[in-house]
Design an enzyme around this catalytic site. Structure first.
Site, PDB file in Angstrom:
ATOM      1  N   SER A  10      79.664  25.621  35.547  1.00 50.02           N
ATOM      2  CA  SER A  10      80.825  24.833  35.145  1.00 50.02           C
ATOM      3  C   SER A  10      81.920  25.749  34.588  1.00 50.02           C
ATOM      4  CB  SER A  10      80.385  23.751  34.144  1.00 50.02           C
ATOM      5  OG  SER A  10      81.381  22.775  33.983  1.00 50.02           O
ATOM      6  N   ASP A  46      78.326  15.905  42.433  1.00 47.91           N
ATOM      7  CA  ASP A  46      79.128  16.240  41.250  1.00 47.91           C
ATOM      8  C   ASP A  46      80.418  15.414  41.254  1.00 47.91           C
ATOM      9  OD1 ASP A  46      80.653  17.476  39.236  1.00 47.91           O
ATOM     10  OD2 ASP A  46      79.804  19.441  39.687  1.00 47.91           O
ATOM     11  N   HIS A  92      77.181  16.390  38.085  1.00 49.74           N
ATOM     12  CA  HIS A  92      77.552  17.735  37.629  1.00 49.74           C
ATOM     13  C   HIS A  92      76.377  18.430  36.938  1.00 49.74           C
ATOM     14  CE1 HIS A  92      80.488  20.785  36.471  1.00 49.74           C
ATOM     15  NE2 HIS A  92      80.179  20.649  35.194  1.00 49.74           N
TER      16      HIS A  92
END
Lengths: 392, 392
Positions: A175, A338, A371
């Site tokens: 991320s 995601d 995610h």
């Protein structure tokens, strides 16, 4: 405590020969920079950041893997601080003795970011708007300069140089950590041999920049935020609660949430009483968020949002210009479902690198987490990761 | 104005014989219920809602198609109010003379919902917390009873009965309108011959309930909201701005937004100045939302959120129990890339109906719009719709 520490070290030595599930004891260390100049040209005095390391630095100092952390995370990537620590670091499934990122071979190091979202967590050491400005003796608030992903990288680089390191066997991040990993490869290509971007992207698009802004606006709406000056009074915890709820849900996926959260009865009586009563699904999300809010700092979240919003790998005029410099072997691992940093973003970055003739691997992580597959389903790619790390 | 109205009517008569693109002039009418008892057992006096109709009611009064509207919408489904009206009703592409929902054959009617989100729009007539409570002479605020999707349906039913109608050739709605359409088919199966659910669902899951709550929390965070008592002072426009921005982005898709919004330069100087400056992508979303905020009522949005959060078709103990009663032919048209009411929800409802041996068609709408494909890409399904409406 001296005895306890020794015991932990002995245990660590003992456990290193045990299989994957073995616990590893870690400790947070602190690194200081007396005066740091941001990528934007501002000066910050007395920067302090925390860091952790797992494994042993070899003599050539060329077995280093840097782990860069995500928005809500910190440098606690693996291991436990003590025996009664309920949870190991977030990537403990892949970092450790005999694991994909093998601490028997690699010296794995991770650094708390500047403006870390959770400065009030006991094991986070960071510098940001909540820190004391040495010039005034008071918290910076919004006087703290805007920082970028490049600044996170530069602070990490200062620490590595301080340790005598000048090469990374790999940089790996999930991320926001992936943004830092790509930035490393673009800004300091001579350093980075391998780059792994997990649930990340080479730049943020308009869609994602807008989404991040919603988190920021939630905080700014709270009257306690008061233009960033709340350190003498009540913190804007309601704004932080909403922001965190948005982050949490955004990082998940209905596939997980709808099996985790109590199914709602038709027309729960409470729901009909008033529009202010909380429904069960809402309690699940907001209750957890409310409990965690005091650990966060509202301004820090705003600064993190901005750092992400400004991200284009290499900080050149275009993403393409930034990616040109990358010489590292690269591996992209987005999550198929995601909803926060959608896989098309990593795909686009990988595609641009491939078109430049660079070495690129791309595989998607699956799972019910959206995610968060980048954290909770990462073991799925353990074999691939381990192979990538030995690639010459 | 009398002359103008006559001209419009003549024009309408004239234009009915023209092809698809012909303008149709419409007017908003008002319907009153002296005393209405909500599904939750509360009484509301003097309910007023607006409504529009296109086409002509036949003598048997059996050519009626009811259009139920979405969260941010109203009964203006087709046509224009006047020659200088810049935009026709939202489904003008499929409602009109010779169109999929053919006003040469059908009497198409639509009603402004209770607690409509935009009571300050000149062409919306609604009753909700911003309305004057006849018992006190002041706006209801949160004293207005919680209403449900069933209440929206019951108010529509009262109007139809007032017009002497007791059967619907079809009920068709998008998004929140789809919830009403399904509710109609489940609550009053004898009325409904055909039901079309566009970008909808038979019930909202935990994921969606949480997402809706984020809109509500944005409003409640604004200090001007003041527990719902703001009618004597400043309205909570900042909270409404954030809520609307969340709704707008949530209803769209990166595929549209990333080509519509100006691409961000690397490190725009403005972005580095302060965390409070607005980036171009943010201006695009929040600027439009801020401009529209005064037309909305914050409490109305909270009541709409709650009505949606409580929805399970038929309002029985389970969705299955509610769906059992449906005898209408059904058509589900979710949008493939919908991020707000994801297609799995419509799929699940359709599947349950199919398992009960009911007549179900299911097709997905494609396009760059996400949820809003249900409005902006609807013409894609014009042929299918027209066919479905003639199905015996």
């Amino acid at each position: 405590m001296k005895w306890l520490r020794t015991t932990f070290i002995s245990l660590t030595v003992l456990l290193i020969s045990l299989p994957l599930s073995a616990d590893q004891w870690v400790e947070k260390q602190s690194f200081t920079i007396d005066s740091y100049t941001t990528h934007g040209g501002e000066t910050i005095k007395d920067i302090k950041v925390g860091w952790e390391a797992y494994g042993k630095l070899n003599e050539a100092k060329d077995n280093v893997i840097l782990i860069t952390h995500f928005f809500s995370g910190n440098s606690h990537a693996a291991g436990k601080y003590s025996e009664d620590d309920p949870q190991a670091g977030y990537w403990d499934a892949i970092i450790g003795s005999g694991k994909a990122i093998d601490t028997d071979k690699y010296y794995v190091i991770s650094v708390d970011s500047l403006v870390n979202a959770y400065p009030n967590l006991p094991n986070v050491i960071t510098t940001g708007p909540a820190s004391i400005n040495p010039d005034t003796g008071k918290p910076y608030g919004l006087d703290f300069p805007v920082v970028t992903i490049r600044d996170f990288v530069n602070v990490q680089k200062a620490l590595l140089e301080d340790l005598g390191i000048n090469k990374l066997h790999a940089v790996i991040g999930a991320s926001m950590g992936s943004l830092q990993a790509i930035e490393w490869a673009a800004a300091y290509p001579d350093w980075v041999e391998r780059m792994v971007s997990v649930i990340g992207a080479g730049s943020l698009d308009a869609w994602t920049i807008m989404g991040l802004e919603q988190w920021a606006q939630a905080i700014k709406l709270d009257p306690n935020w008061n233009g960033g000056n709340y350190y003498d009074g009540d913190a804007p915890l309601e704004g932080v609660t909403l922001a965190q709820a948005m982050i949490t849900q955004g990082a998940m996926h209905p596939e997980y949430i709808n099996q985790a959260v109590p199914k709602q009865e038709t027309l729960p009586a409470k729901g009909l009483e008033s529009v202010t009563t909380e429904l069960p699904a809402v309690e699940w999300l907001f209750g957890a968020s409310r409990a965690r809010a005091p650990l966060a700092d509202a301004n820090h979240i705003l600064y993190l949002v901005r750092a992400n919003q400004l991200f284009v790998a290499g900080h050149q005029n275009t993403l393409k210009d930034g990616l040109k410099n990358i010489s590292a072997k690269t591996l992209f691992l987005p999550s198929s479902n995601d909803l926060l940093l959608m896989p098309y973003m990593a795909e686009n970055t990988a595609e641009q690198l491939r078109e430049m003739g660079k070495e690129v691997q791309y595989e998607e992580i699956s799972g019910p987490w959206g995610h968060l597959n980048g954290l909770f389903s990462i073991q799925q790619k353990a074999g691939l990761l381990s192979e990538f790390l030995t690639k010459e």
